[in-house]
Design an enzyme around this catalytic site. Structure first.
Site, PDB file in Angstrom:
ATOM      1  N   THR A 117      43.587  33.352  48.230  1.00  0.00           N
ATOM      2  CA  THR A 117      42.180  33.080  48.531  1.00  0.00           C
ATOM      3  C   THR A 117      41.847  31.595  48.460  1.00  0.00           C
ATOM      4  O   THR A 117      42.460  30.849  47.683  1.00  0.00           O
ATOM      5  CB  THR A 117      41.279  33.827  47.519  1.00  0.00           C
ATOM      6  OG1 THR A 117      39.932  33.369  47.657  1.00  0.00           O
ATOM      7  CG2 THR A 117      41.698  33.569  46.083  1.00  0.00           C
ATOM      8  N   TYR A 141      38.381  35.389  39.367  1.00  0.00           N
ATOM      9  CA  TYR A 141      39.034  35.893  40.582  1.00  0.00           C
ATOM     10  C   TYR A 141      40.013  34.857  41.137  1.00  0.00           C
ATOM     11  O   TYR A 141      41.188  35.147  41.375  1.00  0.00           O
ATOM     12  CB  TYR A 141      37.968  36.248  41.629  1.00  0.00           C
ATOM     13  CG  TYR A 141      38.550  36.502  43.001  1.00  0.00           C
ATOM     14  CD1 TYR A 141      39.428  37.560  43.209  1.00  0.00           C
ATOM     15  CD2 TYR A 141      38.240  35.670  44.083  1.00  0.00           C
ATOM     16  CE1 TYR A 141      39.981  37.780  44.458  1.00  0.00           C
ATOM     17  CE2 TYR A 141      38.780  35.890  45.329  1.00  0.00           C
ATOM     18  CZ  TYR A 141      39.654  36.947  45.508  1.00  0.00           C
ATOM     19  OH  TYR A 141      40.208  37.164  46.755  1.00  0.00           O
TER      20      TYR A 141
END
Ligand code: UDP
Length: 348
Positions: A117, A141
């Site tokens: 990501t 995250y």
């Protein structure tokens, strides 16, 4: 040879399965259905319900299928949720992937494509961000994914496998043929929520933060069509099968859109005014995150086909229209009958 797709019942994973099948690949899906939907797994795939961190399940698959590569999507993906539940993210993303990588490498699977990501970068210094930019994730995250990148790097250095980590920017849109789309219950992503607001399924859209240092004060993101993203995975797989080196690649277009610009695009697509409500900033959010996709184009030969915000939003809206109020996938609206994939329960 067969590709193991973890998270293949999810939003991006289900698009991946369709693309692999179109290439003539055999596909095994491993998904625990925590957020994925069984009906999104194409019926041509073998479907195994289970967790990637469960080595017995993974061993069962590896023993029965000639897996030459894994594409690892399974994981939790919501930035604000990760701020509230960090240990869940480190277990579900990092620790589960540790088990998974050890199991597949022990079995001799030599190719791993991993969903990373843009959140690994943290606050970009300015403009677009290249893979060489420092990593400094601002959320659990992002950290959970960066730790996985480190495991991949170390595993590759030890000769366990070769890998490609794809750093996704903001994935949006749906299969242009309407076969699958974003159906995750309680999804928090902007384009999906804006489409839901346009269809009257949520009362309004919250705009999280209007005081960012961006042209209109709202957050800027690089939205990539899911179909272009899955092509990046096909190219990564081909690269690894041809003996290519391990590496990380940004997946985005290099163009940023603000929240207000997305609202305007959804209003154009739906031909209506959206009810919006200005809200405080969301924890863990950054002002602007836009990719430099040069490496993906140069080294893997990636050429985007859907680099058009109206096409992205239009396909997302079309998919959203085909969902029932509770988010259920409605059979007649998805282009073909939804026969669930064959589910196999391997003894553990
Ligand atoms: N956003 C928003 N309202 C929403 C959802 C998101 O204003 O209901 C904003 C969010 O603050 C960010 C952008 O839209 O600036 C993209 O957020 P999303 O959750 O889609 O993806 P993220 O960038 O967090 O992965």
């Amino acid at each position: 040879m067969t590709v193991l797709v973890t998270g293949g019942a999810g939003y991006i994973g289900s698009h991946m399965c369709l693309a692999l099948l179109e290439q003539g690949e055999d596909v095994v899906v491993l998904d625990n259905l925590s957020t994925g939907l069984r009906e999104l797994v194409p019926s041509e795939c073998v479907f195994v319900k289970g967790c990637v961190g469960d080595e017995h399940v993974v061993r069962g698959i590896l023993a029965r299928h000639d897996i030459d590569a894994v594409i690892h999507f399974a994981g939790a993906t919501v930035v604000p949720e990760s701020v509230e539940r960090p240990f869940f993210y480190y277990r579900n993303n990092t620790a589960a992937t540790r088990n998974f990588l050890e199991t597949v490498s022990d079995h001799g699977v030599g190719r791993v494509v991993f969903s990373s990501t843009a959140a690994v970068y943290g606050t970009p210094e300015s403009g677009t961000v290249a893979e060489t930019a420092p990593t400094a994730p601002a959320s659990p995250y992002g950290r959970s994914k960066l730790m996985t990148e480190w495991m991949l790097e170390d595993g590759a250095r030890a000769g366990a496998f070769r890998y490609v980590a794809l750093r996704y920017f903001n994935v949006a849109g749906a299969d242009p043929e309407g076969r699958t789309g974003q159906s995750t219950p309680r999804a928090t992503h902007l384009i999906k929520l804006a489409c839901q607001a346009a269809l009257g399924r949520v009362p309004h859209l919250g705009i999280f933060g209007t005081d960012y240092p961006t042209p209109d004060g709202t957050g800027v993101r690089d939205y990539i069509h899911v179909s272009d993203l899955v092509v990046a995975h096909l190219l990564a797989l081909r690269h690894l099968r041809r003996g290519g080196e391990s590496g990380v690649f940004n997946c985005g277009y290099g163009t940023g859109y603000s929240v207000r610009e997305i609202v305007a695009a959804v209003e154009r697509a739906a031909d209506c005014r959206l009810a919006v409500r200005e809200m405080p900033r969301r924890p863990g959010d950054l002002a602007s995150v836009v990719a430099d996709p040069g490496r993906l184009k140069a080294r893997l030969g990636w050429t985007p086909r859907f680099d058009d915000i109206d096409a992205i939003v239009g396909s997302a809206l079309a998919w959203e229209r085909g969902l029932a109020l509770d988010g259920t996938v409605l059979s007649p609206l998805v282009g073909r009958p939804r026969t669930p994939a064959l589910q196999i329960n391997y003894p553990t």
